[in-house]
Design a protein around this motif. Sequence first.
Motif, PDB file in Angstrom:
ATOM      1  N   LEU A 144       0.826  -1.203   0.000  1.00 36.98           N
ATOM      2  CA  LEU A 144       0.000   0.000   0.000  1.00 36.98           C
ATOM      3  C   LEU A 144       0.863   1.256   0.000  1.00 36.98           C
ATOM      4  CD1 LEU A 144      -2.976   0.907   0.128  1.00 36.98           C
ATOM      5  CD2 LEU A 144      -2.736   0.971   2.617  1.00 36.98           C
ATOM      6  N   ASN A 145       1.960   1.198   0.735  1.00 37.08           N
ATOM      7  CA  ASN A 145       2.838   2.364   0.847  1.00 37.08           C
ATOM      8  C   ASN A 145       3.905   2.429  -0.230  1.00 37.08           C
ATOM      9  OD1 ASN A 145       2.193   4.004   3.407  1.00 37.08           O
ATOM     10  ND2 ASN A 145       1.901   1.869   3.999  1.00 37.08           N
ATOM     11  N   GLU A 150      -3.780  -2.341  -5.440  1.00 35.32           N
ATOM     12  CA  GLU A 150      -4.516  -3.565  -5.794  1.00 35.32           C
ATOM     13  C   GLU A 150      -3.835  -4.799  -5.207  1.00 35.32           C
ATOM     14  OE1 GLU A 150      -5.553  -3.908  -9.935  1.00 35.32           O
ATOM     15  OE2 GLU A 150      -6.157  -1.799 -10.006  1.00 35.32           O
ATOM     16  N   ASP A 151      -2.502  -4.833  -5.270  1.00 33.13           N
ATOM     17  CA  ASP A 151      -1.768  -5.950  -4.669  1.00 33.13           C
ATOM     18  C   ASP A 151      -1.929  -5.940  -3.152  1.00 33.13           C
ATOM     19  OD1 ASP A 151      -0.894  -6.750  -7.184  1.00 33.13           O
ATOM     20  OD2 ASP A 151       1.013  -5.667  -7.024  1.00 33.13           O
ATOM     21  N   ALA A 152      -1.964  -4.738  -2.579  1.00 34.35           N
ATOM     22  CA  ALA A 152      -2.139  -4.615  -1.132  1.00 34.35           C
ATOM     23  C   ALA A 152      -3.506  -5.169  -0.731  1.00 34.35           C
ATOM     24  CB  ALA A 152      -2.015  -3.152  -0.705  1.00 34.35           C
ATOM     25  N   ASN A 154      -5.250  -7.431  -2.220  1.00 31.96           N
ATOM     26  CA  ASN A 154      -5.204  -8.890  -2.315  1.00 31.96           C
ATOM     27  C   ASN A 154      -4.497  -9.502  -1.096  1.00 31.96           C
ATOM     28  OD1 ASN A 154      -6.581  -9.011  -4.748  1.00 31.96           O
ATOM     29  ND2 ASN A 154      -4.704  -8.852  -5.962  1.00 31.96           N
ATOM     30  N   ALA A 155      -3.420  -8.874  -0.660  1.00 35.76           N
ATOM     31  CA  ALA A 155      -2.697  -9.387   0.519  1.00 35.76           C
ATOM     32  C   ALA A 155      -3.580  -9.269   1.762  1.00 35.76           C
ATOM     33  CB  ALA A 155      -1.394  -8.617   0.718  1.00 35.76           C
ATOM     34  N   PHE A 156      -4.272  -8.139   1.919  1.00 33.64           N
ATOM     35  CA  PHE A 156      -5.154  -7.956   3.077  1.00 33.64           C
ATOM     36  C   PHE A 156      -6.294  -8.970   3.061  1.00 33.64           C
ATOM     37  CE2 PHE A 156      -3.769  -3.291   3.082  1.00 33.64           C
ATOM     38  CZ  PHE A 156      -2.861  -3.490   4.100  1.00 33.64           C
ATOM     39  N   LEU A 157      -6.892  -9.186   1.900  1.00 32.78           N
ATOM     40  CA  LEU A 157      -7.988 -10.154   1.807  1.00 32.78           C
ATOM     41  C   LEU A 157      -7.484 -11.577   2.094  1.00 32.78           C
ATOM     42  CD1 LEU A 157      -9.893  -8.770  -1.322  1.00 32.78           C
ATOM     43  CD2 LEU A 157     -10.626  -8.684   1.076  1.00 32.78           C
ATOM     44  N   HIS A 158      -6.318 -11.888   1.602  1.00 28.11           N
ATOM     45  CA  HIS A 158      -5.727 -13.206   1.875  1.00 28.11           C
ATOM     46  C   HIS A 158      -5.445 -13.364   3.369  1.00 28.11           C
ATOM     47  CE1 HIS A 158      -2.784 -16.499   0.303  1.00 28.11           C
ATOM     48  NE2 HIS A 158      -3.377 -16.874   1.400  1.00 28.11           N
TER      49      HIS A 158
END
Length: 159
Positions: A144-145, A150-152, A154-158
């Motif tokens: 995110l930073n 979008e990748d962030a 996905n990582a948070f949802l995972h």
Amino acid sequence: MYDLKKARQYYEEAARLNPQVDHRLWYQLGRIDFIESDFDGALEKFATQKEYFGEQQPNVLYMEGLVYGYKARVSSDPADWRQAELAFINFLPHASNSPWTRTDLAWVYFSQGKYEEMLPILEEGLANLPDQPWLLNMYGLALLNTDKPEDALNAFLHA
């Protein structure tokens, strides 16, 4: 129930009788100081631990990372942040598959705005533990930073 006052009393009594009676003595005293936010006292105990026992208790390196990290939050001293980084980096070979050292090292980097430095340490951890929520959460913060929202996500949802 763990009683810090009694624990300190008995560990200090043991140290008075024989400061090298057990390879965990100074480590445990340092942990008590850390819990009580006596960061300098904890660092002194850990130094004594290493002086007497070397790396018989390698977790002392991990604890030094925590102590310097928490101390840096109060002091804002870049030297404290750097010591936290070094302690966690030096502990990594002792627990290379554990997520906690990587998560805490990433926290130290995050606290300093070193988001790019977070990525490789977390990616190495995720290569071994792809579903570890703490690693994924920190990885999401790093992404995110570093302008990868979008990748962030996905990582948070995972996580």
